[in-house]
Write a protein that holds these residues in place. Structure first.
Motif, PDB file in Angstrom:
ATOM      1  N   GLU A  61       0.832  -1.205   0.000  1.00 17.77           N
ATOM      2  CA  GLU A  61       0.000   0.000   0.000  1.00 17.77           C
ATOM      3  C   GLU A  61       0.868   1.256   0.000  1.00 17.77           C
ATOM      4  O   GLU A  61       0.577   2.228  -0.706  1.00 17.77           O
ATOM      5  CB  GLU A  61      -0.907  -0.017   1.231  1.00 17.77           C
ATOM      6  N   VAL A  62       1.952   1.219   0.782  1.00 11.47           N
ATOM      7  CA  VAL A  62       2.874   2.366   0.836  1.00 11.47           C
ATOM      8  C   VAL A  62       3.576   2.538  -0.511  1.00 11.47           C
ATOM      9  O   VAL A  62       3.748   3.661  -0.989  1.00 11.47           O
ATOM     10  CB  VAL A  62       3.904   2.180   1.965  1.00 11.47           C
ATOM     11  N   GLU A  63       3.980   1.422  -1.139  1.00  6.80           N
ATOM     12  CA  GLU A  63       4.628   1.498  -2.444  1.00  6.80           C
ATOM     13  C   GLU A  63       3.712   2.131  -3.491  1.00  6.80           C
ATOM     14  O   GLU A  63       4.135   2.973  -4.284  1.00  6.80           O
ATOM     15  CB  GLU A  63       5.030   0.106  -2.919  1.00  6.80           C
ATOM     16  N   ILE A  64       2.452   1.691  -3.508  1.00  7.03           N
ATOM     17  CA  ILE A  64       1.488   2.222  -4.480  1.00  7.03           C
ATOM     18  C   ILE A  64       1.308   3.721  -4.285  1.00  7.03           C
ATOM     19  O   ILE A  64       1.328   4.501  -5.251  1.00  7.03           O
ATOM     20  CB  ILE A  64       0.141   1.486  -4.352  1.00  7.03           C
ATOM     21  N   ALA A  65       1.149   4.125  -3.032  1.00  6.38           N
ATOM     22  CA  ALA A  65       1.006   5.558  -2.744  1.00  6.38           C
ATOM     23  C   ALA A  65       2.276   6.312  -3.120  1.00  6.38           C
ATOM     24  O   ALA A  65       2.217   7.458  -3.612  1.00  6.38           O
ATOM     25  CB  ALA A  65       0.685   5.755  -1.266  1.00  6.38           C
ATOM     26  N   GLY A  66       3.429   5.653  -2.939  1.00  9.21           N
ATOM     27  CA  GLY A  66       4.695   6.287  -3.305  1.00  9.21           C
ATOM     28  C   GLY A  66       4.816   6.508  -4.798  1.00  9.21           C
ATOM     29  O   GLY A  66       5.349   7.532  -5.249  1.00  9.21           O
ATOM     30  N   GLN A  67       4.300   5.571  -5.585  1.00 10.28           N
ATOM     31  CA  GLN A  67       4.335   5.749  -7.036  1.00 10.28           C
ATOM     32  C   GLN A  67       3.435   6.902  -7.477  1.00 10.28           C
ATOM     33  O   GLN A  67       3.748   7.627  -8.426  1.00 10.28           O
ATOM     34  CB  GLN A  67       3.909   4.461  -7.745  1.00 10.28           C
ATOM     35  N   ILE A  68       2.318   7.050  -6.808  1.00  2.16           N
ATOM     36  CA  ILE A  68       1.429   8.178  -7.123  1.00  2.16           C
ATOM     37  C   ILE A  68       2.131   9.491  -6.803  1.00  2.16           C
ATOM     38  O   ILE A  68       2.083  10.455  -7.582  1.00  2.16           O
ATOM     39  CB  ILE A  68       0.103   8.045  -6.349  1.00  2.16           C
ATOM     40  N   LEU A  69       2.810   9.531  -5.659  1.00  2.00           N
ATOM     41  CA  LEU A  69       3.562  10.736  -5.284  1.00  2.00           C
ATOM     42  C   LEU A  69       4.698  11.002  -6.268  1.00  2.00           C
ATOM     43  O   LEU A  69       4.997  12.160  -6.581  1.00  2.00           O
ATOM     44  CB  LEU A  69       4.129  10.583  -3.874  1.00  2.00           C
ATOM     45  N   ALA A  70       5.331   9.925  -6.755  1.00  2.00           N
ATOM     46  CA  ALA A  70       6.420  10.094  -7.721  1.00  2.00           C
ATOM     47  C   ALA A  70       5.918  10.773  -8.992  1.00  2.00           C
ATOM     48  O   ALA A  70       6.576  11.662  -9.546  1.00  2.00           O
ATOM     49  CB  ALA A  70       7.052   8.740  -8.042  1.00  2.00           C
ATOM     50  N   LEU A  71       4.741  10.363  -9.466  1.00  2.00           N
ATOM     51  CA  LEU A  71       4.167  10.984 -10.658  1.00  2.00           C
ATOM     52  C   LEU A  71       3.804  12.436 -10.389  1.00  2.00           C
ATOM     53  O   LEU A  71       4.089  13.324 -11.211  1.00  2.00           O
ATOM     54  CB  LEU A  71       2.937  10.209 -11.113  1.00  2.00           C
ATOM     55  N   GLN A  72       3.197  12.697  -9.250  1.00  2.00           N
ATOM     56  CA  GLN A  72       2.847  14.072  -8.907  1.00  2.00           C
ATOM     57  C   GLN A  72       4.088  14.947  -8.855  1.00  2.00           C
ATOM     58  O   GLN A  72       4.088  16.094  -9.344  1.00  2.00           O
ATOM     59  CB  GLN A  72       2.112  14.096  -7.569  1.00  2.00           C
ATOM     60  N   TYR A  73       5.154  14.410  -8.278  1.00  2.00           N
ATOM     61  CA  TYR A  73       6.411  15.165  -8.184  1.00  2.00           C
ATOM     62  C   TYR A  73       6.977  15.447  -9.573  1.00  2.00           C
ATOM     63  O   TYR A  73       7.336  16.592  -9.891  1.00  2.00           O
ATOM     64  CB  TYR A  73       7.419  14.387  -7.347  1.00  2.00           C
ATOM     65  N   LEU A  74       7.061  14.421 -10.411  1.00  2.00           N
ATOM     66  CA  LEU A  74       7.634  14.615 -11.741  1.00  2.00           C
ATOM     67  C   LEU A  74       6.837  15.626 -12.547  1.00  2.00           C
ATOM     68  O   LEU A  74       7.409  16.416 -13.315  1.00  2.00           O
ATOM     69  CB  LEU A  74       7.711  13.280 -12.476  1.00  2.00           C
ATOM     70  N   ARG A  75       5.529  15.629 -12.387  1.00  2.00           N
ATOM     71  CA  ARG A  75       4.706  16.579 -13.127  1.00  2.00           C
ATOM     72  C   ARG A  75       4.935  18.022 -12.691  1.00  2.00           C
ATOM     73  O   ARG A  75       4.498  18.948 -13.380  1.00  2.00           O
ATOM     74  CB  ARG A  75       3.229  16.199 -12.992  1.00  2.00           C
TER      75      ARG A  75
END
Length: 253
Positions: free
Chosen positions: A170-184
């Motif tokens: 669950e933490v990994e999935i949320a981390g990937q969402i944050l990674a996309l938000q950051y890159l954008r």
């Protein structure tokens, strides 16, 4: 007793070194890319190594234990590296054309998505790419399907049954969402966020798949899937063609 290095001896040494380097890459096609790969021993990363080598690219596979990279090829180098070590990242990124990051995990036992390896990885890589300026390679980050939309404004992650998910996942999935938000939010580095479908399979390489954007893609039977081998094809296609710079793209049959 060793003789001191005179200017002539230094020039000779440099000439020999340059000649040896030229010999190593003499048979390399001129359009070959130098690709640095984090996560080379993973289920996706191992396919990326094969796909890149089959297209005559030069691959530097990064692992905390380089001995775990058992494949041998004249265009493959295995090096020790750590995505959390900024100085190590600086050393490895020099001279590369593309850096592909395919990592997963959580630092320690943190329950904070900001401490997921995916989110930390993109932050560290972007910081070093910024330092490099015009000499910086492009970044291709392997994201997660949880960041895809099942309908406008609703993420696939929102529909996953949290009760049955391991907390670390669950933490990994949320981390990937944050990674996309950051890159954008990044407009001074050339990044790409490559997203697999809901299911990655061990199927064969076909070279046939669809490229999408933010929405989950499904086939005529309602399946959202692609083989890891074909996902690797899409990654190296992007490395070669740079069609989704500062964008997210998704892959599915």
């Amino acid at each position: 007793m060793h003789r001191p290095f005179t200017p002539i001896r230094v020039q000779t040494f440099v000439a020999i070194l340059l000649l040896q380097t030229a010999m190593v890459f003499a048979d390399t096609p001129p359009d070959s890319l130098r690709i640095l790969l984090y996560g080379a021993t993973g289920k996706i990363g191992s396919h990326v190594v094969n796909e890149a080598l089959n297209r005559n690219h030069l691959v530097t596979a990064v692992s905390r234990k380089p001995s775990s990279i058992t494949q041998t090829h004249e265009h493959l180098s295995a090096v020790k590296g750590d995505i959390l070590d900024i100085e190590n990242i600086r050393q490895l990124l020099g001279g590369q054309d593309v850096v592909i990051v395919s990592v997963r995990g959580v630092v320690g036992k943190s329950k904070d998505p900001n401490q997921s390896l995916q989110r930390l990885a993109v932050g560290n890589i972007v910081n070093v790419l910024r330092e490099m300026g015009d000499e910086a390679p492009r970044l291709i980050h392997v994201g997660g399907a949880g960041s895809l939309e099942v309908k406008p404004g609703v993420l696939y992650a929102d529909k996953l049954p949290k009760l049955f998910l391991p907390k670390s996942l669950e933490v990994e999935i949320a981390g990937q969402i944050l990674a996309l938000q950051y890159l954008r939010s990044i407009d001074d580095v050339n990044w790409t966020y490559a997203t697999p479908p809901k299911n990655l399979t061990n199927g064969k390489r076909t070279g046939e798949f669809r490229i999408g954007g933010d929405q989950v893609m499904e086939d005529s039977r309602g399946r959202s899937r692609v083989s890891r081998a074909d996902f690797a094809v899409a990654l190296i296609d992007e490395a070669e063609n740079a069609k989704h710079v500062r964008e997210r793209f998704s892959v599915a049959y």
